[in-house]
Design a protein around this motif. Sequence first.
Motif, short mmCIF file in Angstrom:
data_model
loop_
_atom_site.label_atom_id
_atom_site.label_comp_id
_atom_site.label_asym_id
_atom_site.label_seq_id
_atom_site.Cartn_x
_atom_site.Cartn_y
_atom_site.Cartn_z
N LEU A 1 5.64 -3.94 -1.74
CA LEU A 1 4.97 -2.67 -2.02
C LEU A 1 5.15 -2.26 -3.48
O LEU A 1 4.22 -1.75 -4.11
CB LEU A 1 5.52 -1.58 -1.10
CG LEU A 1 5.19 -1.70 0.39
CD1 LEU A 1 5.90 -0.61 1.19
CD2 LEU A 1 3.69 -1.64 0.62
N THR A 2 6.35 -2.50 -4.02
CA THR A 2 6.61 -2.11 -5.41
C THR A 2 5.79 -2.94 -6.38
O THR A 2 5.25 -2.42 -7.37
CB THR A 2 8.11 -2.27 -5.73
OG1 THR A 2 8.86 -1.40 -4.88
CG2 THR A 2 8.40 -1.93 -7.18
N VAL A 3 5.66 -4.25 -6.11
CA VAL A 3 4.83 -5.10 -6.98
C VAL A 3 3.38 -4.62 -6.98
O VAL A 3 2.75 -4.50 -8.05
CB VAL A 3 4.92 -6.57 -6.52
CG1 VAL A 3 3.85 -7.41 -7.21
CG2 VAL A 3 6.30 -7.14 -6.81
N VAL A 4 2.86 -4.30 -5.80
CA VAL A 4 1.49 -3.80 -5.73
C VAL A 4 1.37 -2.46 -6.44
O VAL A 4 0.41 -2.20 -7.18
CB VAL A 4 1.03 -3.69 -4.26
CG1 VAL A 4 -0.37 -3.11 -4.18
CG2 VAL A 4 1.08 -5.05 -3.58
N ILE B 1 -0.17 0.79 -11.40
CA ILE B 1 0.22 1.53 -12.61
C ILE B 1 -0.23 0.81 -13.86
O ILE B 1 -0.75 1.42 -14.81
CB ILE B 1 1.75 1.75 -12.61
CG1 ILE B 1 2.13 2.77 -11.53
CG2 ILE B 1 2.24 2.22 -13.97
CD1 ILE B 1 3.61 3.00 -11.40
N LEU B 2 -0.04 -0.52 -13.90
CA LEU B 2 -0.50 -1.29 -15.07
C LEU B 2 -2.01 -1.18 -15.23
O LEU B 2 -2.53 -1.11 -16.35
CB LEU B 2 -0.07 -2.75 -14.91
CG LEU B 2 1.44 -3.02 -15.00
CD1 LEU B 2 1.73 -4.48 -14.71
CD2 LEU B 2 1.97 -2.62 -16.37
N ASN C 1 -9.65 7.38 -7.05
CA ASN C 1 -9.30 6.80 -5.75
C ASN C 1 -8.20 5.76 -5.88
O ASN C 1 -7.30 5.66 -5.03
CB ASN C 1 -10.53 6.18 -5.09
CG ASN C 1 -11.62 7.20 -4.82
OD1 ASN C 1 -12.41 7.51 -5.71
ND2 ASN C 1 -11.65 7.75 -3.63
N VAL C 2 -8.27 4.97 -6.96
CA VAL C 2 -7.23 3.97 -7.22
C VAL C 2 -5.88 4.65 -7.47
O VAL C 2 -4.84 4.20 -6.98
CB VAL C 2 -7.62 3.09 -8.43
CG1 VAL C 2 -6.48 2.14 -8.80
CG2 VAL C 2 -8.89 2.31 -8.13
N ALA D 1 -0.43 6.13 -5.79
CA ALA D 1 0.55 7.16 -5.45
C ALA D 1 1.02 7.01 -4.01
O ALA D 1 2.19 7.25 -3.70
CB ALA D 1 -0.05 8.54 -5.68
N SER D 2 0.12 6.62 -3.12
CA SER D 2 0.50 6.43 -1.71
C SER D 2 1.54 5.32 -1.58
O SER D 2 2.52 5.45 -0.85
CB SER D 2 -0.74 6.08 -0.87
OG SER D 2 -1.69 7.12 -0.92
N LEU D 3 1.34 4.22 -2.30
CA LEU D 3 2.32 3.14 -2.27
C LEU D 3 3.64 3.60 -2.87
O LEU D 3 4.73 3.23 -2.39
CB LEU D 3 1.78 1.92 -3.02
CG LEU D 3 0.64 1.16 -2.33
CD1 LEU D 3 0.10 0.08 -3.25
CD2 LEU D 3 1.13 0.54 -1.03
#
Length: 609
Positions: free
Chosen positions: A231-234, A239-240, A359-360, A365-367
């Motif tokens: 989840l953190t990688v996604v 963010i990138l 939307n992205v 933020a949800s992740l």
Amino acid sequence: MDKTAPPPSSHPDHGGAITTGGGGSFASLRAYGRALAQTPRRVARRACAATAPGEEMSRVRERSGPRMARALRWWDLVGLGLGGMVGAGVFVTTGRATRLYAGPGVVVSYAIAGLCALLSAFCYTEFAVDMPVAGGAFSYLRVTFGELAAFLTGANLIMEYVFSNAAVARSFTAYLGTAVGVDAPSKWRIPVPGFPEGFNEVDLVAVGVILLISVCICYSTKESSVVNMVLTVVHVAFILFIIVVGFMHGDARNLTRPANPSQNPGGFFPHGAMGVFNGAAMVYLSYIGYDAVSTMAEEVQRPARDIPIGVSGSVVVVTVLYCLMAASMSMLLPYDAIDPDAPFSGAFRGSKRMGWVSNVIGAGASLGILTSLMVAMLGQARYLCVIGRSGVMPAWLARVNPRTATPVNASAFLGLFTAALALFTELDILLNLVCIGTLFVFYMVANAIVYRRYVVGAGDDLGPRRGAAWPTLAFLAAFSLLALAFTLVWKLTPAEHGGVRAGLLAACAALAVATVAAFQALVPQAHTPELWGVPGMPWVPAASVFLNVFLLGSLDRPSYVRFGFFSVAALLVYVLYSVHASYDAEESGGAAAGLDAGGAKVQDEACTV
């Protein structure tokens, strides 16, 4: 150990687990009445009672029964640190700090806040390497300042975790709705007529998220770490993406040019140094979460190597990400045109071609909420597990499941409690309101590392070093008062008295520096850590103390009201229950004390340096 239990058997078949029996302060109402009558004497005996690290790592840890599995490496800790810090908060605090305080200089604010976080992380790291147990700050304060200080800070920290996790879980519903283009609060929450305002909307999505994460962390720490890593990688990829889009579509002139020059100052630092430091105080809240990594120390294979890399590395990576996010946002819009509540999505919302980016951002933020929830719930369960081990809370909470090697009871209890709060309660406790307990613990840990280095000594026996206790305590008190004076001058002196203000600030800072230098010259250290130590002692922890006092001074009145309320409630619990349970545990633990009479450092067979 159990408050009514006989001494636990040291026989290997029993594994040191807590047993249950009769007697003690809670055997009957009459016994409890007699215990209450002895409360002053018991508080005097137990409040400042400190345990040795060797005892925390052997006899106290055995009270959980089976050991937690040492399955984590440094990359797991970096992932947990990233997951704990990079939540939804950065999408809010960046806009507020930019619009209200720092302007484009918010990039520097994030760098300053990152340095502050790194200083606190160093203090946590020394404790975690020297004493790799699951209790985090609770265990560190218990071996340094005693039982009462550890209990009050630990209780406040758990309450902050539970309330903030419930609030964050409810915000997950809103962010998920943004990701899929749905007004989630009105569509996905069920109104309940007749209930008071703030308690009249049932959020089943938030409850489902909390229960799902609770099941995951009960099943396995390693698998939870893997899920968090994915989840953190996604999330970092999202963010990138936002950073790249911001730099591609931004304008460098926005870094110095406001949208309304007639009403707002221009330049990279429109509100000067004060604006940058006030911005740093606000965005520092986005770094809270790395402390939960220290609670995983008992499950790390090589603490001396993995913990410093994991804790400090995650803070450095997050600082770089935050600075890049702040720079890209500042290039997208002039600082006085940024929406303080939704800076990133607001920057794209008005564009027909780029509206989909909002939307992205909602998906990212949800992740972030999922990862921060998972790390926080991992940390809070381990805090409660070790508090149960210490004897001040029911021993049932300390149990480690032999099959999963996780503190299932503590995880399930806190998961259900958090889910119950998130079901009905609209907890309007945002990041600037939930951090006071954490900042207070950071402050206490920084003080504790100084006291431990200069007073307690390598063997945790005051002995000939007892004379250094009062000079060290006097230094810590004087330095904290100077930091408080600096903070009050910074906050309360009117801006029109700039010369007086600058003089008072310079005087406070000079006195603080002189105090640290005098203490370093006059009081020798009791010992040097064997494996890893805070560099620049005592300057680094002193800087951490100073900065945490400054950040505590930036919080508003409701934060202190809630902190005071929780502290009083925790003190009542301690006086009415915990001190008697702890006293019973001490009285019945004489036989068990022989397990580690020397207080020497103990490591289990799965732990290597």
